[in-house]
Design a protein around this motif. Structure first.
Motif, mmCIF file in Angstrom:
data_model
loop_
_atom_site.group_PDB
_atom_site.id
_atom_site.type_symbol
_atom_site.label_atom_id
_atom_site.label_comp_id
_atom_site.label_asym_id
_atom_site.label_seq_id
_atom_site.Cartn_x
_atom_site.Cartn_y
_atom_site.Cartn_z
ATOM 1 N N UNK A 69 34.992 27.133 39.312
ATOM 2 C CA UNK A 69 34.838 27.958 40.556
ATOM 3 C C UNK A 69 36.507 28.455 40.485
ATOM 4 N N UNK A 70 37.400 28.234 40.125
ATOM 5 C CA UNK A 70 38.668 29.204 39.492
ATOM 6 C C UNK A 70 38.373 31.436 39.265
ATOM 7 N N UNK A 71 37.650 30.886 38.037
ATOM 8 C CA UNK A 71 37.813 32.095 38.015
ATOM 9 C C UNK A 71 36.774 32.543 38.980
ATOM 10 N N UNK A 72 35.857 31.540 40.294
ATOM 11 C CA UNK A 72 34.793 33.208 41.285
ATOM 12 C C UNK A 72 36.086 33.334 41.867
ATOM 13 N N UNK A 73 37.009 32.254 42.562
ATOM 14 C CA UNK A 73 38.223 32.896 43.156
ATOM 15 C C UNK A 73 38.691 34.284 42.318
ATOM 16 N N UNK A 74 38.789 33.994 41.391
ATOM 17 C CA UNK A 74 39.829 35.433 40.741
ATOM 18 C C UNK A 74 38.986 35.957 40.634
ATOM 19 N N UNK A 75 37.539 36.749 40.951
ATOM 20 C CA UNK A 75 37.089 37.270 41.114
ATOM 21 C C UNK A 75 36.164 38.445 38.801
#
Length: 372
Positions: A69-75
């Motif tokens: 989820x963090x990686x997705x937020x960071x694109x």
């Protein structure tokens, strides 16, 4: 037989595989579940089933750890995709077959996927080399649109006759249902050109040509312009690119940054002229041979390069000064390119155009039955 379809990237994947999932689900003893990563995938799947008059299938989100989820937020979507696959190996091991339309899914076996047969339902039909193409070897069965890609993959040692089938292009089945309800994108009813730049930075023509293109069409009287970039452009830059592109809207220029029309062949079927660089959508456009122009601001030496076969189907422009004359002459010069357009289209998809979804479903059932 339990079969999982996984959508691990943006919703454009739905238009390539959802119709196959529906055909499989209608067959005896086939229990189909779809897994998605992007939440808006659900909306597109619902739309496709409604248009096809097909029942909804079981639908589940792919599990995502806090790190994913963090990686997705960071694109960091490429990294996120790999982690999501790893997060869901145990869940997918419950199935007899896992169907994906992304080469990346080939890494599942290295992650511990050991029970299901892994099946690749290829999307796109372009000539471009893809970095993770080597993962095709990891799939037990690869379903391919036509002779061109089959020949290329065999030459590279990625597939054999036993691990591949030619089934056509299931997306044409979805389009055939959609086109009956299509609306024309401009009220003035003038023909429009489609500009379809790719998202790869080293191949994307839009940084050099976008403003010049919009200027040409806003001052010309022959065409309107639809700008419909690859949807991946809008998931990696916190909506900045989307904001700046949408500022280009005018009465003669439509900029699409995410509607279903940029995914379902609405524009490629209706446009009078195609302008692009390396998107495989050029082959969808060639279902009806029409003029096209290719933009090469990087001045790539493309002649005799199989990754740029599609550039033989129209004029290739390297400089902005050549843009307006090329647009004005495109219709008159089309006769020079029509024979090669028809040849490459047939090699890419073959005939008949419709029925690819059914052929893909039958190929999966036949393969799974023979290995029991």
């Amino acid at each position: 037989m339990k079969i999982a379809f996984i959508y691990i990237a943006e919703p454009y994947q739905c238009y390539h595989t959802a119709s196959v999932a529906s055909e499989l689900a209608a067959m005896p003893d086939c229990d189909v579940t779809e897994y998605y990563s992007f939440p808006d995938t659900v909306e597109h799947l619902t739309r496709i089933r409604r248009i096809l008059n097909a029942p909804a299938l079981k639908l589940r989100p792919l599990f995502k750890s806090w790190k994913a989820k963090l990686l997705k937020l960071a694109k960091r979507l490429d990294q996120e995709r790999l982690l999501v696959l790893q997060d869901n190996v145990e869940e997918l091991n419950r199935y007899d077959a896992v169907v994906a339309t992304e080469y990346t899914a080939g890494i599942l076996k290295q992650m511990g996927l050991n029970h299901p047969r892994l099946i690749l339902l290829m999307h796109g039909a372009g000539d471009r080399y893809v970095n993770d193409e080597h993962l095709v070897k990891e799939f037990d069965l690869t379903l391919i649109s036509g002779r061109k890609v089959t020949h290329d993959f065999k030459q590279k040692g990625l597939i054999t006759d036993q691990t591949s089938r030619i089934i056509g292009y299931p997306k044409f089945d979805v389009f055939e249902a959609i086109r009956k309800k299509m609306a024309y994108p401009f009220q003035n009813q003038r023909p429009f050109a489609l500009y379809n730049p790719h998202y790869k930075r080293n191949l994307n023509s839009s940084p050099v040509f976008m403003k010049a293109l919009v200027k040409v069409f806003n001052t010309a009287h022959t065409y309107n312009l639809v700008v419909a970039p690859h949807i991946k452009q809008f998931h990696k830059n916190f909506a900045i690119k989307k904001y700046w592109l949408e500022r280009l809207h005018s009465t003669k220029t439509l900029v699409d940054t995410g509607s279903p029309a940029m995914l379902d062949m609405t524009y490629t079927s209706q446009a009078a002229l195609y302008i692009g660089d390396v998107s495989s959508q050029i082959y969808e456009f060639m279902a009806i041979p029409r003029p096209c122009i290719f933009l090469n601001p990087q001045k790539i030496k493309w002649q005799d390069n199989p990754n740029f076969r599609h550039w033989t189907m129209g004029d290739v422009i390297e400089d902005i000064d050549a843009l307006k004359p090329a647009i004005e002459q495109a219709q008159a010069r089309h006769h020079l390119y029509r024979p090669i357009q028809e040849k490459l289209f047939q090699e890419t998809f073959g005939y008949p155009l419709l029925g690819g979804s059914r052929r893909a479903a039958e190929a999966i059932v036949d393969f799974m039955t023979k290995i029991k």
